[in-house]
Motif scaffolding. Structure first.
Motif, PDB file in Angstrom:
ATOM      1  N   UNK A 267       0.669  -1.352   0.029  1.00 56.19           N
ATOM      2  CA  UNK A 267       0.045   0.010   0.171  1.00 56.19           C
ATOM      3  C   UNK A 267       0.776   1.422   0.119  1.00 56.19           C
ATOM      4  N   UNK A 268       1.869   1.199   0.771  1.00 54.05           N
ATOM      5  CA  UNK A 268       2.754   2.310   0.705  1.00 54.05           C
ATOM      6  C   UNK A 268       3.460   2.554  -0.468  1.00 54.05           C
ATOM      7  N   UNK A 269       3.828   1.690  -1.399  1.00 49.82           N
ATOM      8  CA  UNK A 269       4.173   2.093  -2.641  1.00 49.82           C
ATOM      9  C   UNK A 269       3.185   2.589  -3.586  1.00 49.82           C
ATOM     10  N   UNK A 270       1.814   1.895  -3.600  1.00 50.12           N
ATOM     11  CA  UNK A 270       0.963   2.584  -4.423  1.00 50.12           C
ATOM     12  C   UNK A 270       0.360   4.054  -3.957  1.00 50.12           C
ATOM     13  N   UNK A 271       0.693   4.468  -2.656  1.00 50.02           N
ATOM     14  CA  UNK A 271       0.606   5.758  -2.384  1.00 50.02           C
ATOM     15  C   UNK A 271       1.705   6.718  -2.986  1.00 50.02           C
ATOM     16  N   UNK A 272       2.904   6.190  -2.814  1.00 48.91           N
ATOM     17  CA  UNK A 272       3.777   6.992  -3.723  1.00 48.91           C
ATOM     18  C   UNK A 272       3.604   7.242  -5.118  1.00 48.91           C
ATOM     19  N   UNK A 273       3.278   6.209  -5.764  1.00 44.37           N
ATOM     20  CA  UNK A 273       3.041   6.098  -7.055  1.00 44.37           C
ATOM     21  C   UNK A 273       1.794   7.190  -7.376  1.00 44.37           C
ATOM     22  N   UNK A 274       0.732   7.018  -6.513  1.00 45.47           N
ATOM     23  CA  UNK A 274      -0.239   8.035  -6.855  1.00 45.47           C
ATOM     24  C   UNK A 274       0.291   9.390  -6.871  1.00 45.47           C
ATOM     25  N   UNK A 275       1.193   9.865  -6.036  1.00 50.93           N
ATOM     26  CA  UNK A 275       1.631  11.126  -6.105  1.00 50.93           C
ATOM     27  C   UNK A 275       2.794  11.422  -7.155  1.00 50.93           C
ATOM     28  N   UNK A 276       3.353  10.536  -7.334  1.00 52.20           N
ATOM     29  CA  UNK A 276       4.309  10.556  -8.658  1.00 52.20           C
ATOM     30  C   UNK A 276       3.496  10.694  -9.988  1.00 52.20           C
TER      31      UNK A 276
END
Length: 286
Positions: A267-276
């Motif tokens: 989930x942390x990776x997904x949130x990073x990618x949402x922002x990116x």
């Protein structure tokens, strides 16, 4: 995958177990697959099994890409490292899917460190065929602790395999050139142009204070992925990364006019990618 993917789909980030996603994708869909799996540092990995493997005739299944020889190689390696069984049982079915998903002109880049690179090389020879091995790339950097009782470990290994040795796509002229280490030994024109990279890449890690930094702990630098995407795919081609992490593969692919599918269960990776990818048009989150 909740929504069916086709080559006409938008670029996509999928929050799911990657093996489930891979099995829902069509054969020969991707020109480039880059994988940066979790390194085997002694942590237990979830075991997976598979019965779907390469079959030249297109029907049936066998115990491995190379039959009994493959099983013998695997067994020999297990005797040398009791941790390897857990790691390979996790990675093996995903690499089998990667072979299936590569287009005939496709290339796999598998990014590992010293703990697994030598084992993976032997097993990828068995899975893909030794004739499909293209390169061992050494990514060298100089950052971190300085060991006093051995040579400091300052490199990763990227193993490069192709789907079909007679048909793979590779364009070295598309890759950004780099400065000569001894520019005084070449002409001024050559020094200005720079040289093509070799299989040893000197490139810094992601700077803790740099523009690229997302805060994701295993983020890889865009410069390393840029070379890979430039050399082994064309504009409009599909790129797959199913250990997506911070999404560097997708960010580079988008900047170079490629399309991508990224998968991660963190989930942390997904949130990073949402922002990116917030400013990148047309990226779906599934």
């Amino acid at each position: 995958m909740p929504a069916a993917w086709t080559p006409e789909s938008s670029s996509r980030v999928v929050h799911a177990d990657n093996l489930e996603v891979l099995r829902a994708l069509d054969d020969a869909s991707f020109t480039l697959i880059y994988l940066d799996p979790p390194f085997n540092t002694g942590r237990k990995q979830a075991r997976q099994t598979t019965t779907s493997v390469r079959s030249d005739g297109g029907a049936g299944s066998v115990t491995g890409f190379k039959g009994q020889s493959y099983e013998r190689i695997k067994g020999d390696l297990l005797r040398y490292d009791d941790r390897f069984d857990d790691y390979w049982e996790f990675l093996e079915p995903r690499l089998i899917e990667a072979w299936r998903l590569l287009a005939d002109d496709g290339t796999l880049y598998l990014h590992l460190d010293y703990r697994e690179a030598h084992y993976a090389k032997v097993l990828l020879d068995a899975l893909f065929g030794r004739e499909s091995f293209l390169n061992e790339i050494i990514w060298a950097y100089d950052y971190g602790a300085k060991s006093k009782n051995r040579w400091p470990t300052k490199h990763d290994t990227i193993l490069v395999y192709v789907k079909d040795p007679a048909r793979y796509y590779f364009d070295s002229t598309a890759v950004d050139r780099e400065p000569y280490m001894a520019p005084g030994l070449v002409t001024a024109a050559k020094a200005e142009l720079g040289k093509l990279p070799t299989d040893v890449w000197w490139h810094t890690i992601v700077s803790p204070t740099g523009r690229e930094k997302t805060g994701y702990p295993t983020q890889k630098p865009e410069g390393v992925l840029r070379r890979i995407v430039q050399a082994s795919s064309r504009e409009g081609d599909w790129v797959l990364d199913f250990f997506a992490g911070s999404g560097t593969t997708g960010a580079v692919a988008a900047s170079l006019g490629r399309r991508f599918v990224l998968v991660d269960r963190n989930s942390e990776a997904i949130e990073v990618m949402r922002e990116r990818f917030a400013a990148v048009p047309g990226v779906e989150f599934v």
